[in-house]
Design an enzyme around this catalytic site. Sequence first.
Site, PDB file in Angstrom:
ATOM      1  N   HIS A 488      49.600  40.163  46.391  1.00 22.52           N
ATOM      2  CA  HIS A 488      49.912  41.440  47.027  1.00 22.52           C
ATOM      3  C   HIS A 488      51.154  42.076  46.398  1.00 22.52           C
ATOM      4  CE1 HIS A 488      48.042  39.613  50.952  1.00 22.52           C
ATOM      5  NE2 HIS A 488      47.098  40.005  50.096  1.00 22.52           N
ATOM      6  N   PRO A 489      51.248  42.201  45.073  1.00 20.63           N
ATOM      7  CA  PRO A 489      52.462  42.782  44.490  1.00 20.63           C
ATOM      8  C   PRO A 489      52.591  44.266  44.844  1.00 20.63           C
ATOM      9  CG  PRO A 489      50.770  42.554  42.812  1.00 20.63           C
ATOM     10  CD  PRO A 489      50.250  41.865  44.038  1.00 20.63           C
TER      11      PRO A 489
END
Length: 549
Positions: A488-489
């Site tokens: 989930h950057p």
Amino acid sequence: MLSMGRDVTHFGATRDDGSAGMEIFDFIVVGAGSAGCAAASRLSESGRYSVLLLEAGGPDNDLWIHVPMGFGKTFVNERLTWQFTTEPVPALSGRRIFTPSGRVVGGSSSINGLVYCRGQSADFDNWRQDGNAGWSYADVLPFFRRSEDQQNGADDYHGTDGPLAVSDLVDRNPLCRAFVDSALAAGFTSNNDFNGETQDGAGYFQMTARNGRRSSSAVAFLSGARARQNLVLRTHAQVEQLLIEDGRVIAVRYTMGQGPVIAHARQKVILSAGAINTPAILQRSGIGRGEWLREAGIEVQHELRGVGSNLHDHVQARLVMKSRRKTLNSQVRSPMSKVAMALQYALFRRGPLTSSGAQSGCFIRSRPGLERPDALLMFMPFSSTDYRKGLDRFPGFSVSAFQLRPASRGSVRVRSANWREAPLIAPNYLESELDQQTLIASLRIARKIVACDPLSGQIEREVRPGLDVSSDAELLDYIRGAAGSVYHPVGTCKMGGGSDAVVDARLRVHGLDGLVVADASIMPSIVSAPTNATSIMIGERAAAFLLEG
């Protein structure tokens, strides 16, 4: 029709006949992922504007993309993903962490675990309090509802008129039900809707699927656009750089294997390439922190120090249990079970292949005195040390713990102007002591839950880290050696008004005309949930801003 692939008809575009390889559109969207598909669809639906949508990967015609549990195959497929790996992470024993990102129409929404979860209302209210007008929960909720086709009907929090199918699990695994019941026995409250009034407590996730088929952003937003003459989708189209003239981004230079093409934008270029590739494209174009660009041999076109900074991500550490009953681990190793699963799916759209990655979960507070949950426990009826190598050989299940709002920050920076060279990703996971302590506490709470009936009766033993790992120091050592990304950057083109911000509250890049960023990179701080739903909302929001003028 919606044009796809290498041999494409130029619907909605004006050719510049004076120069080969030149074309003109009103809007150019770079990246056909979660946000990009939504933005392109909304910009083109009136028919007033021509829209070019560029995707570096191929079309979403792989069978496993559309089978929900197929993500186990797709996210390790080099043809469908960017196989990014971080630099060595000091706080994770110097390990390089696998960080895949979707490289296919639909982007990461075509390869993810399908969980539909938006985050907490306070996440968005905090964005607004930090100076981003129009981004409070009250502001963004209509755009979540606009996208959604909620199986359970419309209410104050959900919509039914949108293209994105959001559904309950078709078949709830008994172990997932046992996890929820054990969380209730451990004192947590029941929550029937993590996207409703509150996120607290234990319950089941909904998923972006319907009738046993994945509802990616591509399926949701592009399927209905196929009749539009003004929307062109080009796959295998790699953007090399943006072209700037007199302080305005005027064009995109990309290649499709037969030489470069320059596409001009009458209105705007919308960068929706994700939290890794969006800052990389900006930097290759000379937009970013001067010293980073010069070190990469790139001439500075526009100094913007925040590009590539503020990288953060959810980091997970897992409890892995050996089960007394068969799990997905067992089923995928049995030829007869695999045939049975395939028949269930093919004939009835039922069974394990219809499931998301995490079926149930519990939003928790890692310590007393917190106003809202700061960690999530996600239950998965399978286990693995490394999903690239397959599932464990014993019947196992996992409880993945991750901090919802990590304090650690990292960066993304290009090594050179060559798009073929992967950027340097330095996430600095668990650099913050708060992040370390939150994960330790979360694993302890996970142990408390699995020790309660009915789940405790299904456990033969704790395999990882093992009950002999009990002190804070021992748990931290386990985390350092085993923790990894939840993929989930966010945050690398931060929205805001400070010196470290890249875009303003209408997603316009500071100091440059003609350029908008719309993807997870604009999040000032990560949402308290998986990021796909919020990325789609950002695409919706960007299109609305642009159509307002």
